[in-house]
Design a protein around this motif. Structure first.
Motif, PDB file in Angstrom:
ATOM      1  N   GLU A 172      -3.298  -3.872  -3.418  1.00  0.00           N
ATOM      2  CA  GLU A 172      -2.498  -5.244  -3.297  1.00  0.00           C
ATOM      3  C   GLU A 172      -1.379  -5.403  -3.835  1.00  0.00           C
ATOM      4  O   GLU A 172       0.056  -5.257  -3.246  1.00  0.00           O
ATOM      5  N   ALA A 173      -1.521  -5.385  -5.375  1.00  0.00           N
ATOM      6  CA  ALA A 173      -0.646  -4.854  -6.407  1.00  0.00           C
ATOM      7  C   ALA A 173       0.347  -4.183  -6.259  1.00  0.00           C
ATOM      8  O   ALA A 173       1.661  -3.950  -7.103  1.00  0.00           O
ATOM      9  N   ALA A 174      -0.316  -2.576  -5.420  1.00  0.00           N
ATOM     10  CA  ALA A 174       0.560  -1.507  -5.492  1.00  0.00           C
ATOM     11  C   ALA A 174       1.439  -1.873  -4.156  1.00  0.00           C
ATOM     12  O   ALA A 174       2.168  -0.595  -3.704  1.00  0.00           O
ATOM     13  N   GLY A 175       1.344  -2.769  -2.933  1.00  0.00           N
ATOM     14  CA  GLY A 175       2.135  -2.773  -2.505  1.00  0.00           C
ATOM     15  C   GLY A 175       2.099  -2.863  -1.191  1.00  0.00           C
ATOM     16  O   GLY A 175       2.251  -2.811   0.121  1.00  0.00           O
ATOM     17  N   TYR A 176       0.396  -2.127  -1.475  1.00  0.00           N
ATOM     18  CA  TYR A 176      -0.764  -1.811   0.410  1.00  0.00           C
ATOM     19  C   TYR A 176      -2.158  -3.507   0.961  1.00  0.00           C
ATOM     20  O   TYR A 176      -0.962  -4.256  -0.034  1.00  0.00           O
ATOM     21  N   THR A 177      -1.319  -2.964   2.036  1.00  0.00           N
ATOM     22  CA  THR A 177      -2.738  -4.687   2.097  1.00  0.00           C
ATOM     23  C   THR A 177      -3.481  -3.414   3.067  1.00  0.00           C
ATOM     24  O   THR A 177      -4.400  -3.117   4.104  1.00  0.00           O
ATOM     25  N   PRO A 178      -4.387  -4.289   1.994  1.00  0.00           N
ATOM     26  CA  PRO A 178      -6.537  -3.731   2.135  1.00  0.00           C
ATOM     27  C   PRO A 178      -7.478  -4.804   3.700  1.00  0.00           C
ATOM     28  O   PRO A 178      -6.813  -5.802   3.555  1.00  0.00           O
ATOM     29  N   HIS A 179      -8.130  -4.122   4.219  1.00  0.00           N
ATOM     30  CA  HIS A 179      -8.760  -4.216   5.198  1.00  0.00           C
ATOM     31  C   HIS A 179     -10.194  -3.498   4.252  1.00  0.00           C
ATOM     32  O   HIS A 179     -10.521  -2.678   4.285  1.00  0.00           O
ATOM     33  N   GLU A 180     -10.988  -4.658   4.766  1.00  0.00           N
ATOM     34  CA  GLU A 180     -12.896  -4.070   4.422  1.00  0.00           C
ATOM     35  C   GLU A 180     -13.653  -3.803   6.085  1.00  0.00           C
ATOM     36  O   GLU A 180     -12.707  -4.699   6.572  1.00  0.00           O
ATOM     37  N   TRP A 181     -13.866  -2.754   6.496  1.00  0.00           N
ATOM     38  CA  TRP A 181     -14.537  -2.696   7.645  1.00  0.00           C
ATOM     39  C   TRP A 181     -16.034  -1.022   7.081  1.00  0.00           C
ATOM     40  O   TRP A 181     -16.003  -1.150   5.772  1.00  0.00           O
ATOM     41  N   THR A 182     -17.042  -1.556   7.704  1.00  0.00           N
ATOM     42  CA  THR A 182     -18.541  -1.290   8.187  1.00  0.00           C
ATOM     43  C   THR A 182     -19.135  -1.240   9.002  1.00  0.00           C
ATOM     44  O   THR A 182     -18.863  -1.037   9.592  1.00  0.00           O
ATOM     45  N   VAL A 183     -19.647   0.430   8.765  1.00  0.00           N
ATOM     46  CA  VAL A 183     -20.603   1.221   9.551  1.00  0.00           C
ATOM     47  C   VAL A 183     -22.099   0.967   8.810  1.00  0.00           C
ATOM     48  O   VAL A 183     -22.121   1.872   7.791  1.00  0.00           O
ATOM     49  N   GLY A 184     -23.071   0.733  10.039  1.00  0.00           N
ATOM     50  CA  GLY A 184     -24.138   0.753   9.575  1.00  0.00           C
ATOM     51  C   GLY A 184     -24.941   1.943  10.186  1.00  0.00           C
ATOM     52  O   GLY A 184     -24.594   1.716  11.077  1.00  0.00           O
ATOM     53  N   TYR A 185     -25.822   2.813   9.587  1.00  0.00           N
ATOM     54  CA  TYR A 185     -26.804   3.736  10.096  1.00  0.00           C
ATOM     55  C   TYR A 185     -27.922   3.935   9.441  1.00  0.00           C
ATOM     56  O   TYR A 185     -28.396   2.769   8.458  1.00  0.00           O
ATOM     57  N   THR A 186     -28.845   4.421  10.324  1.00  0.00           N
ATOM     58  CA  THR A 186     -30.467   4.482   9.078  1.00  0.00           C
ATOM     59  C   THR A 186     -30.308   6.234   8.357  1.00  0.00           C
ATOM     60  O   THR A 186     -30.233   7.052   9.740  1.00  0.00           O
TER      61      THR A 186
END
Length: 241
Positions: A172-186
């Protein structure tokens, strides 16, 4: 990160190539979709290791520049027409030119991430953590490691929630808009594969000597009371738009 390598050399690099889990197709597909990657795009895989991200991504993009500070890791990189394997580090990124995206898989904790986010010439980042360290998943695995090395296992590899918060704030400080997401598996390991995956996270100095490695493997088998280990994997990605 230094271009002189981080200790992932020799047998450790071999274990990385043979036993460290890669990323299944649903993870790669989601990454491509989230970043909007196409066959026209140029992508940097920084801290590429033996190519767990670079190789599958190369099937979706025009060109991949795969960079790592350890020559023994790069020696395992698969020859693909649209992958270039380079010895280097995050300090070299500004001279590598413009990228449509920069991906970092399980390696950002070795880098000056704030400087990287400021200086990389790219529209998008993806910071990927491929699950939780094995020694944080199962008490039997932790016990074997702690008894073997005579110390507590505390390393987090930059995959924990606090590290991710730091990375997101720096983006964010560098000017980006971050989003967190996940993918689960075994991912199901044989005991040999589990041992190899653990060895791939050690340094040449801490890796058990060759005659002791079967003993380490047998200790794992007895501690888990099984011939396989089903590792619950949650791939957590911070990507930007």
């Amino acid at each position: 990160m230094s271009t002189t390598g981080l200790g992932f050399s020799g047998d450790v690099a071999d274990y990385c190539a043979r036993f460290r889990p890669g990323y299944p197709p649903p993870v790669i597909d989601a990454l491509v979709q989230k970043l909007g990657l196409t066959g026209e795009h140029r992508v940097l895989d920084l801290g590429c290791g033996t190519g767990q991200l670079a190789v599958p991504l190369s099937a979706h993009v025009g060109h991949v520049i795969a960079v790592d500070p350890e020559p023994d890791m790069l020696a395992h990189g698969q020859k693909r027409a649209n992958i270039e394997w380079h010895l280097g580090s995050d300090a070299d990124v500004p001279r590598l030119g413009r990228f449509d995206a920069v991906v970092v898989g399980q390696a950002l904790h070795w880098m000056d991430h704030e400087k990287l986010f400021r200086e990389a010439d790219t529209a998008k980042f993806a910071i990927i953590a491929n699950g939780t360290p094995l020694w944080r998943q199962h008490p039997a695995i932790r016990q074997v490691l702690e008894q073997w090395f005579g110390r507590a296992m505390t390393a987090g590899c930059g995959t924990d929630a606090e590290a991710r918060r730091r990375y997101a704030a720096s983006l964010e400080a560098a000017g980006y808009t971050p989003h967190e997401w996940t993918v689960g598996y075994t991912h199901e390991h044989t005991i040999e594969e589990l041992t190899g995956s653990l060895f791939s996270a050690m340094s040449p100095e801490t890796l058990p000597a060759p005659p002791d490695r079967p003993l380490f493997q047998e200790k794992l088998r007895k501690a888990l009371r099984a011939d396989t280990y089903a590792e619950p994997m949650t791939v957590t990605v911070i990507s930007t738009s």
